[in-house]
Every structure is written in structure tokens, then in C-alpha cells.
Design an enzyme around this catalytic site. Structure first.
Site, PDB file in Angstrom:
ATOM      1  N   ASP A 279      -4.419  -4.644   6.153  1.00  0.00           N
ATOM      2  CA  ASP A 279      -4.750  -5.494   5.011  1.00  0.00           C
ATOM      3  C   ASP A 279      -3.571  -6.390   4.654  1.00  0.00           C
ATOM      4  OD1 ASP A 279      -6.145  -6.578   2.871  1.00  0.00           O
ATOM      5  OD2 ASP A 279      -5.498  -5.014   1.483  1.00  0.00           O
TER       6      ASP A 279
ATOM      7  N   SER B  83       0.850  -1.186   0.000  1.00  0.00           N
ATOM      8  CA  SER B  83       0.000   0.000   0.000  1.00  0.00           C
ATOM      9  C   SER B  83       0.886   1.236   0.000  1.00  0.00           C
ATOM     10  CB  SER B  83      -0.948  -0.024   1.209  1.00  0.00           C
ATOM     11  OG  SER B  83      -1.868   1.048   1.135  1.00  0.00           O
ATOM     12  N   THR B  84       0.791   2.075   1.014  1.00  0.00           N
ATOM     13  CA  THR B  84       1.564   3.317   1.048  1.00  0.00           C
ATOM     14  C   THR B  84       3.063   3.040   0.949  1.00  0.00           C
ATOM     15  OG1 THR B  84      -0.131   4.218   2.510  1.00  0.00           O
ATOM     16  CG2 THR B  84       1.933   5.444   2.332  1.00  0.00           C
TER      17      THR B  84
ATOM     18  N   HIS C 268      -2.531  -1.143  -3.443  1.00  0.00           N
ATOM     19  CA  HIS C 268      -3.705  -0.293  -3.243  1.00  0.00           C
ATOM     20  C   HIS C 268      -3.620   0.930  -4.141  1.00  0.00           C
ATOM     21  CE1 HIS C 268      -4.269  -1.955   1.124  1.00  0.00           C
ATOM     22  NE2 HIS C 268      -4.702  -2.794   0.201  1.00  0.00           N
TER      23      HIS C 268
ATOM     24  N   MET D  80      -0.187   1.204   5.070  1.00  0.00           N
ATOM     25  CA  MET D  80      -0.966   1.637   6.217  1.00  0.00           C
ATOM     26  C   MET D  80      -2.081   0.642   6.490  1.00  0.00           C
ATOM     27  SD  MET D  80      -1.593   3.973   8.474  1.00  0.00           S
ATOM     28  CE  MET D  80      -2.965   4.155   9.626  1.00  0.00           C
TER      29      MET D  80
END
Length: 363
Positions: free
Chosen positions: A307, A185-186, A211, A304
Site C-alpha cells: 500500500d 503501517s507496521t 493503518h 507490511m
């Protein structure tokens, strides 16, 4: 209180975001700015915790400002722009330059309420890891603005815009047909670039959930394809997995792996979001645990939230090898940390050692 600065040349957008922020009990609107030059002065004077930033603005575009901000005064930045809707490359570049996340402005099927809700959620998420995020950028500047600059120069020729029943036996026996599954993600766009730049051409199939909103993932796949020896593409419905190919989950779709006989195929769906995400890493990892078992390698990278943690645990319980990125090399050590705390990772590695682990798995 989360101090927020809104930077956008549109007075209407400034008013909409400002009104939404001012209604939140845990947020304080410290100011607005119509362009980066005004924003620069207000950042120094008002010291916001989080910034929302448009891309198309007068005097200096948002991407140029973002690059300078990450170099001189790093802060979590949420890109809120319509540019990313018709030019997904702009979103990819923003993330590489260090943006915390990207949100599309209202338009088409995207309502004002949906956008403001998403912006507020991402502001809270950015604030939660603000200190960690800033420390990471200061400690490893090559992972944000400097790397983004080199990457954008390197890819100037990039062309823009371009269910079934499994076989449990095959998941319990080690075979020569293996699969690598990666979630991020991030900070993941930069991490994935570093990984795929280091991998040789002939590997087992790799499936990836990063993401990203709808339409951005195709541009990101093209970008990875430019710098990797592997074939990188968006995954397609009922596509059979092939060696030497990387499949990126399309934004807006969960991606699962299903088995038909001895072959593995992609199944896409638009079921409920998991951890606010679609695609979700957990959905992919659970399907890999179910269909591939001990013949899989699962890797959970920077991001973050949580998940992927439970999905990685499911893979480990199914006999797969599992890796979580370590704290020092993660932009945000949220998802990998959750996996470590669950006992889902058989190894915790710095990003620099992940490519070699993939190669060793494929030997």
C-alpha cells in the site's frame, strides 16, 4: 508451517482461534495459554513463529508481558482484545511496545468470522516478515519496547477518549502553497512519533494515513499532539487544510484531498478496502498527485505489503518530491521496498533524516 501460540484467559476465545488456526493448511497450533506465565514457558519450549495475545489477563496484563517479550524474546505478536475497543490508547501503546498489529474481539457490528479472518491474515503477514521483524527489534531495541516505555512515561497525563472538480493548473505550477503526505503501517506509530517530535510548529499542512482500526486513530492523534509542536488531529469531512496542522486519516475511512478554488479540503469515504486497508495510503497519495502535483512531498514509511507504492509513483509522475524510508531503519521494509522497486522514490532515507527533509521542503 506457521507455528502459532494463542494466549488468552478466555477458554471460548482460545477455542475459537484454535479451531480457525487448525483448519489452515499452512498453520500449526503449537499450543494455548491462559496467562503470560504459562505462555512464557510454552514460548521457550515450543518456539512459536507468531503469538496472538489478549490484554486483560490474570497475574500479568498483556501489555506488561508484551514489553518483556520484546526485550527478552522478540516475536511477532498480534493483539486480539476487547480492551482496544473501549480504550484505543491500549492499542496505541501495544503498537509502540512492539506489537505487529491489533485486532478487536467480536462485538457490536464485528462478527466472529470477520475477526478470525482478520487474525489469520495478520498471522500470515507477520510470519512473512518474521525474521526481518525480529532482526530489526534486536538491532534497534529503542524502536519497540524501550521507546514504548519512555513514551508511556512521558505521556502519563494524556487524557483518554477524548468532491469536487480540481484545478489542474495549480498542480502544474510551483506555488507557495504546499502539502506533505505521509503513509505508514507496521512500525509506523513509533516512526511518526519520532518525526513529529522533531518538527517545528510552522510548516505546511501534513496529511497522514497510518493503518489503524476505527476509533484508534483519534487516540493516536491526541498522543502525537502531546509530543509535537504541531497541531495534530483526526481529519474531518470537508475540513479545510491549515498550515501548522497534521491531519490523521480516521480509522475505517479513506481520506482524499480535494481542491475548491485555491484551498484544499478533506474528503472521507468508506469505499472498498485497498490492499485490505481502509484508510489506504494509495487513496491519499493518488488524490495528492491529482490535486497538488509538484507542490507536494510524499513520504512512505515502514509497513507490511504494498500500500502506498503506486500512489507514491503517481505523486512522482505528477512532479512531487518523494521519499521512501530505508531498510535499516524500517521495522518492516515492505511498503517502502515496493516503492523503491517501482522507481517511485526520488530519495531513500533513514528515518532520522526524514524530519530535516520535511523542514527543507517547507523553506
Amino acid at each position: 508451517m506457521i507455528k502459532v501460540l494463542v494466549v488468552d484467559d478466555s477458554a471460548i476465545v482460545r477455542d475459537v482461534l484454535s479451531s480457525a488456526i487448525e483448519k489452515q493448511s499452512d498453520m500449526e497450533l503449537v499450543g494455548t495459554a491462559p496467562d503470560p506465565f504459562v505462555a512464557r514457558d510454552k514460548i521457550v519450549r515450543l518456539k512459536p513463529d507468531v503469538i496472538t495475545l489478549d490484554i486483560e489477563m490474570p497475574r500479568m496484563d498483556g501489555l506488561s508481558f508484551l514489553e518483556r517479550l520484546m526485550h527478552y524474546f522478540p516475536l511477532p505478536v498480534i493483539i486480539v482484545s476487547s480492551v482496544t475497543t473501549h480504550d484505543p490508547y491500549a492499542a496505541v501503546k501495544a503498537l509502540e511496545l512492539g506489537a505487529f498489529d491489533v485486532v478487536n474481539k467480536p462485538g457490536g457490528s464485528i462478527t466472529v468470522e470477520e475477526v478470525t479472518d482478520e487474525v489469520l491474515r495478520k498471522i500470515r503477514a507477520a510470519y512473512e516478515v518474521r525474521d526481518q521483524f525480529v532482526e530489526r527489534v534486536l538491532r534497534h531495541p529503542e524502536s519497540s519496547s524501550d521507546m514504548g516505555k519512555r513514551s508511556s512515561l512521558r505521556n502519563t497525563s494524556l487524557i483518554k477518549h477524548q468532491s469536487s472538480q480540481g484545478t489542474p493548473l495549480l498542480t502544474q505550477i510551483k506555488t507557495t502553497d504546499k502539502l506533505i503526505a505521509i503513509g505508514a503501517s507496521t512500525g509506523g506509530t513509533v516512526a511518526l512519533e519520532q518525526i513529529f517530535r522533531s518538527l517545528p510548529a510552522h510548516l505546511y499542512p501534513i496529511v497522514v494515513v497510518q493503518h489503524m482500526p476505527q476509533d484508534f486513530t483519534r487516540q493516536f492523534a491526541q498522543r502525537l499532539h502531546e509530543l509535537s509542536q504541531l497541531e495534530v488531529k483526526e481529519g474531518e469531512q470537508e475540513e479545510m487544510l491549515q498550515a501548522g496542522t497534521v491531519y490523521i486519516a480516521p480509522g475505517g475511512n479513506h481520506m482524499e484531498i480535494v481542491r475548491k478554488g485555491a484551498s484544499l479540503f478533506i474528503n472521507l469515504n468508506q469505499k472498498e478496502r485497498i490492499h485490505f486497508q481502509r484508510p489506504a495510503v494509495d487513496v491519499l497519495f493518488r488524490s495528492v498527485a491529482r490535486e497538488v502535483g509538484k507542490n507536494a512531498l510524499g513520504i512512505l514509511l515502514t509497513g507490511m505489503g504494498r500500500d502506498g507504492a503506486e500512489g507514491l509513483l503517481a505523486m512522482k509522475k505528477a512532479g512531487a518530491q518523494t521519499i521512501a524510508q530505508d531498510e535499516d531503519s524500517s521495522i518492516v521494509w515492505g511498503m517502502p521496498r515496493a516503492a523503491v522497486e517501482l522507481g517511485a522514490a526520488t530519495k531513500v532515507l533513514p528515518l532520522s533524516k526524514v524530519p530535516q527533509s520535511i523542514i527543507e521542503f517547507c523553506v
